[in-house]
Design a protein around this motif. Structure first.
Motif, PDB file in Angstrom:
ATOM      1  N   GLY A   1       0.474  -1.500  -0.160  1.00  0.00           N
ATOM      2  CA  GLY A   1       0.236  -0.074   0.092  1.00  0.00           C
ATOM      3  C   GLY A   1       1.151   1.232   0.218  1.00  0.00           C
ATOM      4  O   GLY A   1       0.195   2.116  -0.152  1.00  0.00           O
ATOM      5  N   ASN A   2       1.872   1.274   0.162  1.00  0.00           N
ATOM      6  CA  ASN A   2       3.058   2.568   0.508  1.00  0.00           C
ATOM      7  C   ASN A   2       4.137   2.296  -1.062  1.00  0.00           C
ATOM      8  O   ASN A   2       5.059   3.534  -0.662  1.00  0.00           O
ATOM      9  CB  ASN A   2       3.960   2.490   1.585  1.00  0.00           C
ATOM     10  N   VAL A   3       3.398   1.974  -2.078  1.00  0.00           N
ATOM     11  CA  VAL A   3       4.604   1.899  -2.840  1.00  0.00           C
ATOM     12  C   VAL A   3       2.960   1.614  -4.486  1.00  0.00           C
ATOM     13  O   VAL A   3       1.940   1.699  -4.106  1.00  0.00           O
ATOM     14  CB  VAL A   3       5.245   0.684  -3.472  1.00  0.00           C
ATOM     15  N   SER A   4       3.716   2.833  -5.891  1.00  0.00           N
ATOM     16  CA  SER A   4       3.191   3.284  -6.923  1.00  0.00           C
ATOM     17  C   SER A   4       2.256   1.762  -7.142  1.00  0.00           C
ATOM     18  O   SER A   4       2.713   0.604  -6.918  1.00  0.00           O
ATOM     19  CB  SER A   4       3.313   3.966  -7.631  1.00  0.00           C
ATOM     20  N   GLY A   5       1.433   1.144  -8.036  1.00  0.00           N
ATOM     21  CA  GLY A   5       1.323   0.550  -8.860  1.00  0.00           C
ATOM     22  C   GLY A   5       3.016   0.206 -10.122  1.00  0.00           C
ATOM     23  O   GLY A   5       2.448  -0.634 -10.455  1.00  0.00           O
ATOM     24  N   GLY A   6       2.696   1.332 -10.605  1.00  0.00           N
ATOM     25  CA  GLY A   6       3.877   0.292 -11.263  1.00  0.00           C
ATOM     26  C   GLY A   6       5.716   0.107 -10.593  1.00  0.00           C
ATOM     27  O   GLY A   6       5.905  -0.507 -10.949  1.00  0.00           O
ATOM     28  N   GLN A   7       5.725   0.812  -9.287  1.00  0.00           N
ATOM     29  CA  GLN A   7       6.330   0.088  -8.174  1.00  0.00           C
ATOM     30  C   GLN A   7       6.098  -1.702  -7.548  1.00  0.00           C
ATOM     31  O   GLN A   7       6.778  -1.989  -7.913  1.00  0.00           O
ATOM     32  CB  GLN A   7       6.578   1.348  -7.528  1.00  0.00           C
ATOM     33  N   LYS A   8       5.020  -1.566  -8.237  1.00  0.00           N
ATOM     34  CA  LYS A   8       4.812  -2.923  -6.789  1.00  0.00           C
ATOM     35  C   LYS A   8       4.867  -3.410  -8.242  1.00  0.00           C
ATOM     36  O   LYS A   8       5.737  -4.701  -8.323  1.00  0.00           O
ATOM     37  CB  LYS A   8       2.968  -3.016  -7.216  1.00  0.00           C
ATOM     38  N   GLN A   9       4.751  -3.530  -9.376  1.00  0.00           N
ATOM     39  CA  GLN A   9       4.421  -4.414 -10.806  1.00  0.00           C
ATOM     40  C   GLN A   9       5.901  -5.360 -10.820  1.00  0.00           C
ATOM     41  O   GLN A   9       6.846  -5.533 -10.988  1.00  0.00           O
ATOM     42  CB  GLN A   9       4.251  -3.399 -12.420  1.00  0.00           C
ATOM     43  N   ARG A  10       6.905  -3.888 -10.222  1.00  0.00           N
ATOM     44  CA  ARG A  10       8.591  -3.802 -10.640  1.00  0.00           C
ATOM     45  C   ARG A  10       8.938  -4.086  -9.901  1.00  0.00           C
ATOM     46  O   ARG A  10      10.096  -6.016  -9.529  1.00  0.00           O
ATOM     47  CB  ARG A  10       8.867  -2.481 -10.828  1.00  0.00           C
ATOM     48  N   LEU A  11       8.635  -4.683  -8.724  1.00  0.00           N
ATOM     49  CA  LEU A  11       9.478  -4.634  -7.634  1.00  0.00           C
ATOM     50  C   LEU A  11       8.847  -6.790  -7.893  1.00  0.00           C
ATOM     51  O   LEU A  11       9.267  -7.497  -7.684  1.00  0.00           O
ATOM     52  CB  LEU A  11       8.874  -4.836  -6.206  1.00  0.00           C
ATOM     53  N   SER A  12       7.605  -7.041  -8.306  1.00  0.00           N
ATOM     54  CA  SER A  12       6.968  -8.545  -8.254  1.00  0.00           C
ATOM     55  C   SER A  12       8.011  -9.094  -9.587  1.00  0.00           C
ATOM     56  O   SER A  12       7.761 -10.257  -9.635  1.00  0.00           O
ATOM     57  CB  SER A  12       5.262  -8.547  -8.762  1.00  0.00           C
ATOM     58  N   ILE A  13       8.341  -8.346 -10.301  1.00  0.00           N
ATOM     59  CA  ILE A  13       8.913  -8.652 -12.040  1.00  0.00           C
ATOM     60  C   ILE A  13      10.442  -8.895 -11.230  1.00  0.00           C
ATOM     61  O   ILE A  13      10.737  -9.732 -11.524  1.00  0.00           O
ATOM     62  CB  ILE A  13       8.935  -7.715 -12.753  1.00  0.00           C
ATOM     63  N   ALA A  14      11.299  -8.494 -10.369  1.00  0.00           N
ATOM     64  CA  ALA A  14      12.187  -8.713  -9.766  1.00  0.00           C
ATOM     65  C   ALA A  14      12.055  -9.643  -8.932  1.00  0.00           C
ATOM     66  O   ALA A  14      13.141 -10.759  -9.080  1.00  0.00           O
ATOM     67  CB  ALA A  14      13.264  -7.129  -8.669  1.00  0.00           C
ATOM     68  N   ARG A  15      11.252  -9.776  -8.246  1.00  0.00           N
ATOM     69  CA  ARG A  15      11.070 -11.005  -7.904  1.00  0.00           C
ATOM     70  C   ARG A  15      10.359 -12.813  -8.336  1.00  0.00           C
ATOM     71  O   ARG A  15      11.207 -13.563  -7.780  1.00  0.00           O
ATOM     72  CB  ARG A  15       9.626 -11.428  -6.532  1.00  0.00           C
ATOM     73  N   ALA A  16      10.436 -12.110  -9.114  1.00  0.00           N
ATOM     74  CA  ALA A  16      10.333 -13.832  -9.922  1.00  0.00           C
ATOM     75  C   ALA A  16      11.792 -13.531 -11.267  1.00  0.00           C
ATOM     76  O   ALA A  16      12.954 -14.672 -10.819  1.00  0.00           O
ATOM     77  CB  ALA A  16       9.311 -13.409 -11.482  1.00  0.00           C
ATOM     78  N   ILE A  17      12.373 -12.710 -11.313  1.00  0.00           N
ATOM     79  CA  ILE A  17      13.548 -12.808 -12.358  1.00  0.00           C
ATOM     80  C   ILE A  17      15.160 -12.938 -11.150  1.00  0.00           C
ATOM     81  O   ILE A  17      15.599 -14.146 -11.404  1.00  0.00           O
ATOM     82  CB  ILE A  17      14.472 -11.877 -12.372  1.00  0.00           C
ATOM     83  N   ALA A  18      14.850 -12.771 -10.133  1.00  0.00           N
ATOM     84  CA  ALA A  18      15.279 -13.386  -9.040  1.00  0.00           C
ATOM     85  C   ALA A  18      15.209 -14.744  -8.760  1.00  0.00           C
ATOM     86  O   ALA A  18      15.972 -15.481  -8.267  1.00  0.00           O
ATOM     87  CB  ALA A  18      15.342 -12.147  -7.645  1.00  0.00           C
ATOM     88  N   LYS A  19      14.137 -15.311  -9.014  1.00  0.00           N
ATOM     89  CA  LYS A  19      13.626 -17.155  -9.570  1.00  0.00           C
ATOM     90  C   LYS A  19      14.957 -17.658  -9.726  1.00  0.00           C
ATOM     91  O   LYS A  19      15.058 -18.752  -9.371  1.00  0.00           O
ATOM     92  CB  LYS A  19      12.328 -17.105  -9.060  1.00  0.00           C
ATOM     93  N   ASP A  20      15.235 -17.301 -10.995  1.00  0.00           N
ATOM     94  CA  ASP A  20      15.745 -17.566 -12.010  1.00  0.00           C
ATOM     95  C   ASP A  20      15.106 -19.127 -12.346  1.00  0.00           C
ATOM     96  O   ASP A  20      15.531 -19.986 -11.987  1.00  0.00           O
ATOM     97  CB  ASP A  20      17.025 -18.180 -11.970  1.00  0.00           C
ATOM     98  N   PRO A  21      13.816 -19.025 -13.568  1.00  0.00           N
ATOM     99  CA  PRO A  21      13.218 -19.832 -13.315  1.00  0.00           C
ATOM    100  C   PRO A  21      13.657 -20.760 -14.857  1.00  0.00           C
ATOM    101  O   PRO A  21      14.318 -20.355 -15.798  1.00  0.00           O
ATOM    102  CB  PRO A  21      11.689 -19.609 -12.831  1.00  0.00           C
ATOM    103  N   GLU A  22      13.252 -21.847 -14.502  1.00  0.00           N
ATOM    104  CA  GLU A  22      13.438 -22.275 -16.415  1.00  0.00           C
ATOM    105  C   GLU A  22      12.168 -21.693 -17.284  1.00  0.00           C
ATOM    106  O   GLU A  22      12.095 -21.334 -18.629  1.00  0.00           O
ATOM    107  CB  GLU A  22      12.875 -24.027 -17.057  1.00  0.00           C
ATOM    108  N   ILE A  23      11.135 -20.564 -16.692  1.00  0.00           N
ATOM    109  CA  ILE A  23       9.512 -20.396 -18.206  1.00  0.00           C
ATOM    110  C   ILE A  23       9.462 -19.321 -16.796  1.00  0.00           C
ATOM    111  O   ILE A  23       9.439 -19.306 -15.577  1.00  0.00           O
ATOM    112  CB  ILE A  23       8.341 -21.525 -17.544  1.00  0.00           C
ATOM    113  N   PHE A  24       9.259 -17.923 -17.320  1.00  0.00           N
ATOM    114  CA  PHE A  24       8.783 -16.739 -17.157  1.00  0.00           C
ATOM    115  C   PHE A  24       7.150 -16.881 -17.618  1.00  0.00           C
ATOM    116  O   PHE A  24       7.163 -16.907 -19.308  1.00  0.00           O
ATOM    117  CB  PHE A  24       9.692 -15.288 -17.525  1.00  0.00           C
ATOM    118  N   VAL A  25       6.377 -16.547 -17.059  1.00  0.00           N
ATOM    119  CA  VAL A  25       5.029 -16.534 -17.364  1.00  0.00           C
ATOM    120  C   VAL A  25       4.491 -14.729 -16.611  1.00  0.00           C
ATOM    121  O   VAL A  25       4.638 -14.974 -15.556  1.00  0.00           O
ATOM    122  CB  VAL A  25       4.108 -17.422 -16.358  1.00  0.00           C
TER     123      VAL A  25
END
Length: 761
Positions: free
Chosen positions: A649-673
């Motif tokens: 709730g204390n970050v903007s929609g764009g910042q929230k999306q970028r942190l969500s994407i960073a979380r998936a990238i940091a996982k380093d999976p085989e498949i990105f969705v």
């Protein structure tokens, strides 16, 4: 409810201790009225003398008593005659010596030349002797009582000639009786003997004990000491019993609270763990508000019930049944019918109120669900409500749900509030009835005061036991509803489960995603949401999915991590059907970024390292850089340690999306969705993120759901969906030439020149 109580197995030891303590407490509570009766009957009225058999009796009193019985030998054989001279006694029996010391103390003082001391008898011998001595002792009391003696004396004087009358009128009644022939003596005492036959055994015994008291006084024994010692001893015993009761009661409440709290913890764990296994289908079946209510309010209802349940299930029956048996065995049972009236009246009131309130109890929890649902929806959508000036409308909607809950609560509380006054009225009325009936019985000599007091206490205990049962009837319906709702969650079978024997992924087809004639429909839906979906997403390539709103784009990607299961066809990852592998293994190789960015309370670091808390800081920073998040992270005071509020709730929609994407990238999976995960980003950030992501995902499978054409122009393969069906597949250039649906979507966002320029890059 029984299914919920099975969870008490973990607290079985504590439950057993509680049951034992309740049995002890019930036993001590049932013992107290008997002690009250003893203090009144034996301690006060009988002067502390408990047996109708005198342990010490003077020769004179023994001779007088034997006048009234023909069983002289049977009585005398149980006594030892002890001669006394100069305040000393001659005996060689230790028992007799002990009895004399007990009654006379260290210094033996008596004016009697000879006393009789009771031998050491068995219980059977004492019972037999008591039956023999009660009547003669009562008759002795009768003739030694001044008022009664004068009445008998007057009758005797009227029956003798005047010459003899002058001779015997100054003689004591006992002397007169001694000199009478046996037949005349029996005739004189027949009236009093008849009265004795109508008396209850307890009254006879009490009268005999009174005679024993006078015998002790005649023998020179200090009866005040006997009385004081008896009352003190009995009082201390009562205090000891009360102390045991208090310790048991406190221990029971502490243990019950612990057991209830542990059960609540177990139920919340079970509900939460079960919810974690739910697919989206089950989450839609149970609303979020309802699941929260079930794991909080419903569990609280069970806890409150368990806290007092043991007292009702164990303690109340013991008190009720035990008290009734005590009434029948230890007190005069001529008033037992009063208890029957009390129980019937209580059952009638409780049954009536129960029948009235039960349907509302069932409705109560559903109304709490409704209120929580409305509250959650309004609080979540508050910005929209304010933007459209709909505060009054939403307040009215909340007020409706609130009033419905209030009305039901008021109805239940009004019905239940009548219970206690009615039950107290019954209890007090029963007490008055006992005193009225018991008072008449005492006056008629068929009941002792102590027995009446004990009867009152036993009756109150029995009534209180039923009051406890009635109180549980208030809580039980609501708790039963809560138990049913909790069981619904715990027993719900997830639609998506692992097979008993699962397969491993094929390393030769790493990252390969294949949709083979896939179709899907939601549970209980009549039509297919997706039909004949056929495409392959390959590693090292980007596959994009586009279509109009409601075309099924998000549904397609939700099938990949098995948030839903396909209802037709086959979905394979790494060459294996997703239904044949474990959900954990499947989701370990997928980096999923939902359409709505979800962050958890904590810090920026904890959110990026969500997949692996032991992740290095370098890897975290790299993921943030690819997601174009470092710009706003570095600007924060604590950088990666900056707190994230619940839900982000204390970050903007764009910042929230970028942190969500960073979380998936940091996982380093085989498949990105990426499920439309770039929608809140500006074009510059979107372009930079995709460029950085392309470098990181060279050997990865990337699947993107997008609304913006600019996001997917350079995708290796674009899937076009319309109303749940594939209507096109190819590159941007191919689809612009041959697919009218894609062309219309593209031209609605960009001009032909822009599309040409972007497509050429």
């Amino acid at each position: 409810m029984l299914k919920i109580l099975k969870n008490l197995k973990k607290s079985l030891g504590a439950v057993i201790v509680i049951v034992i303590l309740l049995c002890i407490q019930a036993t001590t509570d049932l013992a107290l009225p008997d002690y009250t009766s003893k203090i009144v009957n034996e301690g006060i009225q009988a002067g502390g003398i408990t047996s109708p058999i005198p342990e010490i009796i003077s020769k004179e009193d023994m001779d007088n008593m034997l006048i009234f019985t023909d069983k002289d030998d049977e009585i005398l054989e149980n006594y030892t005659m002890v001669s006394t001279t100069n305040n000393t006694y001659e005996t060689q029996e230790k028992h007799e010596e002990q009895v004399i010391k007990e009654y006379f103390g260290k210094e033996y003082e008596t004016k009697q030349d000879t006393i009789y001391v009771l031998k050491d008898l068995s219980e059977e011998q004492e019972e037999s002797l008591s039956g023999i001595m009660i009547n003669p002792l009562m008759e002795l009391t009768t003739v030694t009582n001044e008022e009664t003696a004068n009445q008998i004396k007057e009758q005797l004087l009227q029956q003798v000639p005047e010459v003899q009358r002058q001779y015997i009128q100054n003689m004591s009644l006992m002397k007169m009786i001694e000199q009478m022939p046996e037949e005349q003596r029996n005739q004189v005492l027949s009236e009093f003997t008849k009265k004795m036959e109508d008396m209850s055994d307890s009254i006879k015994e009490q009268a005999a004990v009174s005679s024993v008291k006078q015998i002790y006084i005649n023998a020179g024994i200090n009866t005040d000491d006997i009385q004081n010692n008896y009352i003190l001893k009995t009082g201390l015993q009562m205090l000891g019993i009360a102390l045991i009761t208090m310790i048991c009661a406190v221990s029971i409440m502490l243990l019950s609270s612990r057991v209830a709290a542990k059960l609540g913890k177990t139920l919340r764990e079970k509900v939460f763990k079960k919810v974690m296994t739910f697919s989206n289908a089950e989450l839609n079946q149970f609303s979020t508000a309802s699941l929260i209510t079930r794991s909080t309010n419903d569990v609280q209802q069970i806890q409150m019930l368990i806290t007092i349940l043991f007292r009702v299930v164990v303690y109340a029956p013991i008190i009720g049944i035990g008290g009734f048996l005590r009434v029948l065995t230890t007190t005069d049972n001529s008033m037992a019918w009063i208890i029957g009236i009390a129980i019937l009246a209580i059952l009638l009131i409780v049954g009536t109120l129960f029948a009235i309130a039960m349907p509302r109890f069932k409705k109560l929890q559903d109304l709490i669900d409704k209120l929580n649902e409305v509250s959650r929806e309004i609080l979540t959508g508050l910005p929209v409500i304010r933007a459209f000036n709909k505060e009054k409308k939403e307040e009215a909607r909340f007020d409706v749900a609130n009033k419905d809950l209030m009305k039901t609560n008021l109805f239940v509380n009004k019905a239940m509030s009548m219970m206690m006054p009615l039950l107290m009225f019954i209890m007090n009325s029963i007490m008055i009835l006992i005193v009225w009936v018991g008072g008449h019985n005492v006056d008629q000599g068929i009941m002792q005061v102590g027995d009446m007091m004990a009867f009152i206490q036993y009756t109150m205990q029995i009534v209180m036991a039923f009051l406890m049962i009635s109180m549980i009837s208030i809580m039980l319906p609501r708790a039963a509803v809560s138990a049913r709702r909790i069981n619904e969650v715990i027993e719900a079978k997830p639609s998506i489960t692992d097979k008993k024997e699962t397969k491993k992924f094929n390393p030769d087809k790493k990252g390969l995603v294949e949709f083979k004639n896939v179709s899907f429909r939601y549970p209980d839906a009549d039509t297919e949401i997706l039909e004949d979906i056929n495409f392959t997403a390959e590693p090292g390539k980007t596959t994009a999915i586009i279509g109009s709103t409601g075309s099924g784009k998000s549904t397609v990607v939700n099938l990949i991590p098995r948030f839903y299961d396909v209802t037709g066809g086959e979905l394979c990852i790494d060459g294996v059907n997703v239904k044949d592998v474990s959900q954990k293994d499947l989701r370990d190789i997928i980096g999923f970024v939902p359409q709505k960015g979800v962050l958890f309370s904590g810090t920026i670091e904890s959110n990026i390292k969500y997949a692996d808390e032991t992740m290095s800081d370098e890897k975290m920073v790299e993921a943030a850089e690819i997601a174009q998040a470092t710009e706003f992270i570095e600007a924060k005071e604590k950088k990666y340690q900056d707190p994230i509020a619940q839900g982000g709730g204390n970050v903007s929609g764009g910042q929230k999306q970028r942190l969500s994407i960073a979380r998936a990238i940091a996982k380093d999976p085989e498949i990105f969705v990426f499920d439309d995960s770039f929608s809140a980003l500006d074009f510059k950030t979107d372009s930079a993120l995709r460029e950085a992501l392309a470098t990181r995902t060279k050997n990865k499978t990337v699947i993107i759901v997008a609304q913006r054409i600019s996001t997917i122009l350079n995708a290796d393969k674009i899937i076009v969906l319309e109303e749940g069906k594939m209507v096109g597949m190819g590159t941007h250039e191919e689809l612009m030439k041959h697919n009218e649906t894609y062309r219309q979507i593209a031209l609605s966002q960009l001009s032909e020149e822009e599309l040409g320029e972007k497509g050429g890059k």
